[in-house]
Design an enzyme around this catalytic site. Structure first.
Site, mmCIF file in Angstrom:
data_model
loop_
_atom_site.group_PDB
_atom_site.id
_atom_site.type_symbol
_atom_site.label_atom_id
_atom_site.label_comp_id
_atom_site.label_asym_id
_atom_site.label_seq_id
_atom_site.Cartn_x
_atom_site.Cartn_y
_atom_site.Cartn_z
ATOM 1 N N VAL A 49 42.690 14.923 -30.284
ATOM 2 C CA VAL A 49 41.332 15.471 -30.191
ATOM 3 C C VAL A 49 41.009 16.286 -31.445
ATOM 4 O O VAL A 49 39.941 16.132 -32.041
ATOM 5 C CB VAL A 49 41.202 16.347 -28.913
ATOM 6 C CG1 VAL A 49 39.885 17.086 -28.896
ATOM 7 C CG2 VAL A 49 41.352 15.485 -27.672
ATOM 8 N N THR A 89 46.842 16.485 -23.608
ATOM 9 C CA THR A 89 47.221 17.877 -23.322
ATOM 10 C C THR A 89 47.350 18.089 -21.815
ATOM 11 O O THR A 89 48.259 18.773 -21.343
ATOM 12 C CB THR A 89 46.143 18.832 -23.890
ATOM 13 O OG1 THR A 89 46.029 18.584 -25.279
ATOM 14 C CG2 THR A 89 46.470 20.285 -23.646
ATOM 15 N N LEU A 129 43.500 26.020 -18.002
ATOM 16 C CA LEU A 129 42.384 26.274 -18.930
ATOM 17 C C LEU A 129 41.374 27.249 -18.356
ATOM 18 O O LEU A 129 40.165 27.003 -18.391
ATOM 19 C CB LEU A 129 41.686 24.956 -19.319
ATOM 20 C CG LEU A 129 42.510 23.914 -20.073
ATOM 21 C CD1 LEU A 129 41.660 22.690 -20.394
ATOM 22 C CD2 LEU A 129 43.083 24.479 -21.377
ATOM 23 N N GLU A 165 15.349 44.905 -26.247
ATOM 24 C CA GLU A 165 14.162 45.733 -26.504
ATOM 25 C C GLU A 165 13.765 46.500 -25.242
ATOM 26 O O GLU A 165 13.441 47.684 -25.290
ATOM 27 C CB GLU A 165 12.985 44.847 -26.933
ATOM 28 C CG GLU A 165 13.195 44.067 -28.224
ATOM 29 C CD GLU A 165 13.846 42.702 -28.011
ATOM 30 O OE1 GLU A 165 14.684 42.560 -27.089
ATOM 31 O OE2 GLU A 165 13.539 41.783 -28.791
HETATM 32 C C1 AOF Z 1 17.658 37.289 -24.909
HETATM 33 N N1 AOF Z 1 17.951 38.609 -25.042
HETATM 34 O O1 AOF Z 1 17.646 40.606 -25.949
HETATM 35 C C2 AOF Z 1 16.331 38.831 -26.716
HETATM 36 C C3 AOF Z 1 16.042 37.439 -26.616
HETATM 37 O O2 AOF Z 1 14.785 33.115 -21.210
HETATM 38 P P1 AOF Z 1 14.529 34.486 -21.690
HETATM 39 O O3 AOF Z 1 13.262 35.066 -21.212
HETATM 40 O O4 AOF Z 1 15.702 35.418 -21.435
HETATM 41 O O5 AOF Z 1 14.320 34.365 -23.270
HETATM 42 C C4 AOF Z 1 15.320 33.892 -24.088
HETATM 43 C C5 AOF Z 1 14.845 33.905 -25.532
HETATM 44 O O6 AOF Z 1 14.284 35.166 -25.883
HETATM 45 C C6 AOF Z 1 15.975 33.708 -26.515
HETATM 46 O O7 AOF Z 1 16.265 32.355 -26.741
HETATM 47 C C7 AOF Z 1 15.429 34.375 -27.766
HETATM 48 O O8 AOF Z 1 14.582 33.476 -28.458
HETATM 49 C C8 AOF Z 1 14.545 35.496 -27.246
HETATM 50 N N2 AOF Z 1 15.118 36.867 -27.414
HETATM 51 N N3 AOF Z 1 16.741 36.726 -25.702
HETATM 52 O O9 AOF Z 1 18.253 36.595 -24.080
HETATM 53 C C9 AOF Z 1 17.329 39.413 -25.899
HETATM 54 N N4 AOF Z 1 15.676 39.636 -27.589
HETATM 55 ZN ZN ZN Z 2 12.422 39.546 -25.536
#
Ligand code: AOF
Ligand code: ZN
Length: 371
Positions: A305, A206, A214, A64
């Site tokens: 596994v 493995t 890996l 956003e």
């Molecule tokens: C993202 N990228 O574009 C959107 C997210 O730790 P933060 O502040 O980066 O927030 C992570 C959370 O924000 C993520 O788990 C999700 O719920 C929300 N949206 N997160 O990393 C994005 N729009």
């Molecule tokens: Zn956000």
């Protein structure tokens, strides 16, 4: 007679068209955002795209923000593949930016199950007079974000099982050898697959048979950290194995039994968990991986596994690389040696095939029981 189109109120078709673009944008972050989601954003006014954004990598700007921060046009429609966040995390709430930029309408593909969001993002927008529509291409968005969604809903990572097998479904020949079951191109393809995941797992068998590194060597994944997870119940692996190299970029996580005679840690991320007659308790392994921030796991084998993950139905998806060879043999290895009665046989759904020189790849999802 001329039809006058009201361009400020886009119809369903417009919503689908722009959401499709946002979903495709979101996939550009594949492999780099976890444990956070893949998110795409498209800003539209009068039927024209004014800007776009996507979440590029963990800890970086949200989609956003990328799409809106340099735009000062009020009255736009914002297409988002996931409900916007409304909490202070590593970045401030995206809902605040959407309100400040005077966006008129927000269309999302799905709600964000993150307990810190979970509908509150859309409520906040509505409270500020912004029109909100949710659910455009929701199924598609679920698919794209399957790693993030599984992990945040169940607190264990999304698990994909990977195997290179012969046309007759064999993992090894009669002598137990698996090198090189698939063609060179198949191997490159399967190495590249690793980049989509947060971690990759292999068993002791493995490591002893192939001494693999890996790691990630295929182009497109530069700078990506990939965790390597090793199951070594007895804690008896030699530190001379290749897996102990390159730990800066490919950190090593080892799981051993809490009853192992030697309980000395070989690496900082060495965990001792319970075990039963089949081996280490995989549920405990998965829970621990989630606690480390791992949202997805690619299980690379070997046979024992894979058999355990299948028997316990602890996987979500399969990626099988078939070579155009028939190996046969009574003692040749299989991916599911335990087996099931036909009525309970494992079934994959939504299967997609792709071809490469010397073989083909199948990706399909585990069919869940109706309960
Ligand atoms: C993202 N990228 O574009 C959107 C997210 O730790 P933060 O502040 O980066 O927030 C992570 C959370 O924000 C993520 O788990 C999700 O719920 C929300 N949206 N997160 O990393 C994005 N729009
Ligand atoms: Zn956000």
């Amino acid at each position: 007679m001329k039809t006058i189109l009201n361009r400020t109120a886009p119809g369903k078709k417009d919503d689908q068209k722009f959401m499709k673009i946002a979903l495709k944008m979101s996939e550009r972050g594949l492999g780099f955002t976890e444990p956070n989601p893949l998110v795409g954003a498209v800003v539209v006014k009068n039927g024209k795209i004014l800007s776009c954004g996507y979440h590029q990598a963990f800890g970086m700007k949200h989609a956003e923000t990328m799409a809106l921060e340099n735009l000062d046009v009020p009255g736009t429609t914002l297409y988002l593949t996931l409900e916007p966040c409304c909490h202070f995390g590593k970045t401030p709430p995206c809902t605040d930016l959407i309100i400040a930029k005077k966006v008129k309408r927000v269309v999302t593909a799905m709600a964000d199950p993150n307990p810190l969001v979970n509908g509150a993002g859309m409520r906040k927008l509505r409270d500020h007079g912004i029109q909100v529509r949710c659910g455009v291409y929701g199924d598609w968005a679920e698919r794209i974000n399957r790693h993030y969604l599984k992990a945040i809903r169940t607190r264990v990572p999304y698990v994909t099982l990977h195997a290179g097998i012969s046309l007759d479904g064999k993992l090894t020949d009669d002598a137990g050898r698996s090198r090189w079951m698939t063609s060179e191109e198949g191997r490159r393809y399967s190495h590249s697959l690793r980049g989509e995941f947060s971690a990759i797992l292999a068993g002791r068998g493995t490591l002893l048979a192939d001494n693999p590194r890996l790691n990630l060597r295929e182009p497109g994944w530069q700078g990506k950290t990939l965790y390597r997870v090793v199951l070594d119940s007895a804690n008896s692996l030699s530190r001379r194995l290749n897996i102990f190299k390159e730990q800066e970029r490919f950190p090593l996580i080892i799981f051993s039994s809490d009853k192992a005679p030697n309980r000395r840690k070989k690496v900082p991320l060495h965990f001792f968990v319970g075990h039963d007659k089949h081996g280490l308790l995989l549920v405990d392994v998965l829970k621990q991986l989630y606690k480390l921030g791992i949202a997805s796991l690619l299980v690379e084998g070997g046979g024992r596994v894979l058999d355990s993950f299948i028997r316990e139905r602890l996987f979500d998806e399969m990626a099988l690389f078939f070579s155009n060879k028939i190996v046969g043999g009574r003692n040749s290895g299989q991916i599911f040696a335990s087996g099931d009665r036909l009525e309970e046989a494992l079934e994959l759904v939504d299967c997609r095939w792709s071809e490469f020189a010397g073989g083909s790849m199948l990706r399909g999802y585990r069919k869940c029981s109706p309960d």
